[in-house]
Motif scaffolding. Sequence first.
Motif, PDB file in Angstrom:
ATOM      1  N   THR B 263       0.904  -1.246   0.021  1.00 52.45           N
ATOM      2  CA  THR B 263      -0.157   0.004  -0.054  1.00 52.45           C
ATOM      3  C   THR B 263       0.751   1.228  -0.221  1.00 52.45           C
ATOM      4  N   ALA B 264       0.405   2.069  -0.858  1.00 60.60           N
ATOM      5  CA  ALA B 264       1.112   3.734  -0.802  1.00 60.60           C
ATOM      6  C   ALA B 264       0.133   4.143   0.122  1.00 60.60           C
ATOM      7  N   LEU B 265       0.841   4.858   1.131  1.00 57.18           N
ATOM      8  CA  LEU B 265       0.042   5.706   2.034  1.00 57.18           C
ATOM      9  C   LEU B 265       0.197   7.117   1.710  1.00 57.18           C
ATOM     10  N   HIS B 266      -0.797   7.801   1.560  1.00 57.57           N
ATOM     11  CA  HIS B 266      -0.660   9.410   1.301  1.00 57.57           C
ATOM     12  C   HIS B 266      -1.235  10.041   2.449  1.00 57.57           C
ATOM     13  N   CYS B 267      -0.621  11.290   2.642  1.00 59.30           N
ATOM     14  CA  CYS B 267      -0.795  11.995   3.710  1.00 59.30           C
ATOM     15  C   CYS B 267      -1.534  13.431   3.322  1.00 59.30           C
ATOM     16  N   ALA B 268      -2.788  13.590   3.694  1.00 63.04           N
ATOM     17  CA  ALA B 268      -3.697  14.716   3.477  1.00 63.04           C
ATOM     18  C   ALA B 268      -3.576  15.863   4.563  1.00 63.04           C
ATOM     19  N   GLN B 269      -3.452  16.851   4.100  1.00 59.29           N
ATOM     20  CA  GLN B 269      -3.352  18.266   5.024  1.00 59.29           C
ATOM     21  C   GLN B 269      -4.130  19.437   4.461  1.00 59.29           C
ATOM     22  N   PRO B 270      -4.547  20.238   5.216  1.00 59.49           N
ATOM     23  CA  PRO B 270      -5.284  21.454   4.700  1.00 59.49           C
ATOM     24  C   PRO B 270      -4.028  22.568   4.455  1.00 59.49           C
ATOM     25  N   GLN B 271      -4.080  23.280   3.369  1.00 61.10           N
ATOM     26  CA  GLN B 271      -3.499  24.462   3.416  1.00 61.10           C
ATOM     27  C   GLN B 271      -3.650  25.405   4.569  1.00 61.10           C
ATOM     28  N   GLY B 272      -2.581  25.976   5.202  1.00 62.46           N
ATOM     29  CA  GLY B 272      -2.761  26.634   6.182  1.00 62.46           C
ATOM     30  C   GLY B 272      -2.397  26.042   7.552  1.00 62.46           C
ATOM     31  N   LYS B 293      -3.772  28.050   9.893  1.00 64.73           N
ATOM     32  CA  LYS B 293      -4.994  28.850   9.658  1.00 64.73           C
ATOM     33  C   LYS B 293      -5.694  28.228   8.672  1.00 64.73           C
ATOM     34  N   THR B 294      -7.028  27.521   8.971  1.00 66.57           N
ATOM     35  CA  THR B 294      -7.626  26.617   8.219  1.00 66.57           C
ATOM     36  C   THR B 294      -8.995  26.473   8.648  1.00 66.57           C
ATOM     37  N   ILE B 295      -9.992  26.378   7.772  1.00 70.57           N
ATOM     38  CA  ILE B 295     -11.328  25.839   8.265  1.00 70.57           C
ATOM     39  C   ILE B 295     -11.362  24.422   8.590  1.00 70.57           C
ATOM     40  N   ALA B 296     -10.230  23.698   8.706  1.00 71.04           N
ATOM     41  CA  ALA B 296     -10.286  22.253   9.115  1.00 71.04           C
ATOM     42  C   ALA B 296      -9.504  22.336  10.462  1.00 71.04           C
ATOM     43  N   LYS B 297     -10.597  22.629  11.234  1.00 67.71           N
ATOM     44  CA  LYS B 297     -10.101  22.829  12.691  1.00 67.71           C
ATOM     45  C   LYS B 297      -9.268  21.698  13.507  1.00 67.71           C
ATOM     46  N   SER B 298     -10.290  20.465  13.118  1.00 66.14           N
ATOM     47  CA  SER B 298      -9.724  19.300  13.709  1.00 66.14           C
ATOM     48  C   SER B 298      -8.284  18.863  13.202  1.00 66.14           C
ATOM     49  N   LEU B 299      -8.000  19.510  12.073  1.00 71.00           N
ATOM     50  CA  LEU B 299      -6.391  19.254  11.483  1.00 71.00           C
ATOM     51  C   LEU B 299      -5.662  20.160  12.070  1.00 71.00           C
ATOM     52  N   ALA B 300      -6.124  21.318  12.777  1.00 74.40           N
ATOM     53  CA  ALA B 300      -5.025  22.532  13.136  1.00 74.40           C
ATOM     54  C   ALA B 300      -4.053  22.289  14.188  1.00 74.40           C
ATOM     55  N   ILE B 301      -3.177  21.480  13.920  1.00 78.11           N
ATOM     56  CA  ILE B 301      -1.906  21.232  14.746  1.00 78.11           C
ATOM     57  C   ILE B 301      -0.788  21.549  14.231  1.00 78.11           C
ATOM     58  N   GLY B 302      -0.100  22.568  14.456  1.00 81.56           N
ATOM     59  CA  GLY B 302       0.866  23.348  13.835  1.00 81.56           C
ATOM     60  C   GLY B 302       2.256  23.029  14.170  1.00 81.56           C
ATOM     61  N   ASN B 303       2.284  21.795  15.417  1.00 82.97           N
ATOM     62  CA  ASN B 303       3.417  21.348  16.051  1.00 82.97           C
ATOM     63  C   ASN B 303       3.303  19.811  16.059  1.00 82.97           C
TER      64      ASN B 303
END
Lengths: 91, 412
Positions: B263-272, B293-303
């Motif tokens: 399996t090729a595993l691909h990482c999806a993240q929001p711009q911002g 800075k994104t509307i995808a707040k559940s993915l908003a971890i900068g660190n």
Amino acid sequence: MSIKVRIPTPLQKLTQDRAEVEANAKNVQDLIEQLNKSYPGIKDRICDENGSIRRFVNIFVNEEDFRFLKKEQTPLKDGDEVSIVPAIAGG
Amino acid sequence: MGYVKGLKCRECAKTYPAEAIYVCEFCFGSLEVDYDYEAIRKVLTRKKIESGPSSLWRYRDLLPINGEPTVGFYSGFTPLVKANRLAEELGVRELYIKDDSVCHPTLSFKDRVVAVALSKAKELGFDTVACASTGNLANAVSAHGAWAGLKRYIFIPHDLEQAKVLGTLVYAPNLITVRGNYDDVNRLCSEIAAKYNWAFVNINIRPYYAEGSKTFGFEVAEQLGWRTPDHLVCPAASGSLLVKIWKGFKEFEKLGLIGPVKTALHCAQPQGCSPIAEAILSKSDAIRLVRPKTIAKSLAIGNPADGYYARDAVNASGGTAGIASDEEIVEGIQLLAKTEGIFTETAGGVTVAVAKKLIEEGKIAKNQSVVIAITGNGLKTQEAIQSSLGGALEIDPQLKSFEEKVLISSKL
Ligand SMILES: Cc1ncc(COP(=O)(O)O)c(C=O)c1O
Ligand SMILES: [Zn+2]
């Protein structure tokens, strides 16, 4: 006056169980050297073999991540508060 | 009986007993659960799993508890939906949605990790649980903790979606909103965790908590008929889910439950907020912190705590990464809804949008099998799409009004 440093649990064995210690230093790099003088061994925990801060160690200066500031060269002054925090999982 | 040998440092391999600890005292690396795979191999078969409960606990032999599970009896084992309409839309042959938007009881994959974390917290003797959350974890800890009769302290950023706040409060925990972003909440919680003897699911219980995400991968493999797909597109915030899906696949492979994982595993993240995706795309050595800075707040971890491990898993699998703009996230949510009848939250919008891009760019070949990880429910992030949806047609309660306004305008 001096700098207040919050010590995470895994390092408290080195600080005689103290969660907060004081130090005097001109920047983050210097702080680690100073801490190592008072609490020998602490530098090896925070830094890798090359002396750079390990990638999963976070250091906050007055609540700001030092990687957003001047990293190891981030200046410190009396009254500053420094927090050393291991990387934490998401949610 | 469980098969946990103890905890092991991911960096220097030093071992520790299986307690409520999470970092190596020697090198600060994070600790990972270490199992006795030889013993597991002797007892674990496809048949044993298939005859287990219809929940994530069917994989109990590969989860880090010693006694019987006590929390989350109905969590996990969510549908793997064959997505023919979306496949046609995107131009791929074989596409599936792993649909954790209907995970019991709080409609996100966090019900998996919390089922494991709270079972472990009880086993370790805690009566109070806590977490730092971008929303979904808050919902899950509040709900499962209510069921388990635990005291709860939940910390969230002050600007979360209303439904995630309400969907936490209703279970009557101590909910604390912190003036700051998630990374601020996280730092504060580490300091609190160092001082109070609580089970912080994503701090001192993290090694156990994170293992729960493996079950997402286990289910994909089992539901595909004991094989893994050619591609899996996974959203990432801290990167933990992605790392554990990969670990789950590799454990099944190691135990001979499936053939070699390709399996090729691909990482999806929001711009911002795409520090992991950017490091993968630019092949950079370091993961650079960002202020989200994104509307995808559940993915908003900068660190992202598991950023490096997520990058390594993606690279080891031969996968890549993709980044979705706010606009593409909204389109992704709507595309999934109108083709498959599944309403996902912003994180799912990111995943759909990135899958679409990777197919368009040829990084996912049209004749290969693809699984898209849908990890949360759209009813929780209604703000994100409200202004993009058309309104309803309003009519008078008369046949004439219906025919004039509805039939004519929809040109039946
Ligand atoms: C719906 C949803 N999907 C994905 C993620 C990402 O999880 P991780 O932090 O394990 O990368 C989160 C995290 O909060 C989430 O809420
Ligand atoms: Zn270590």
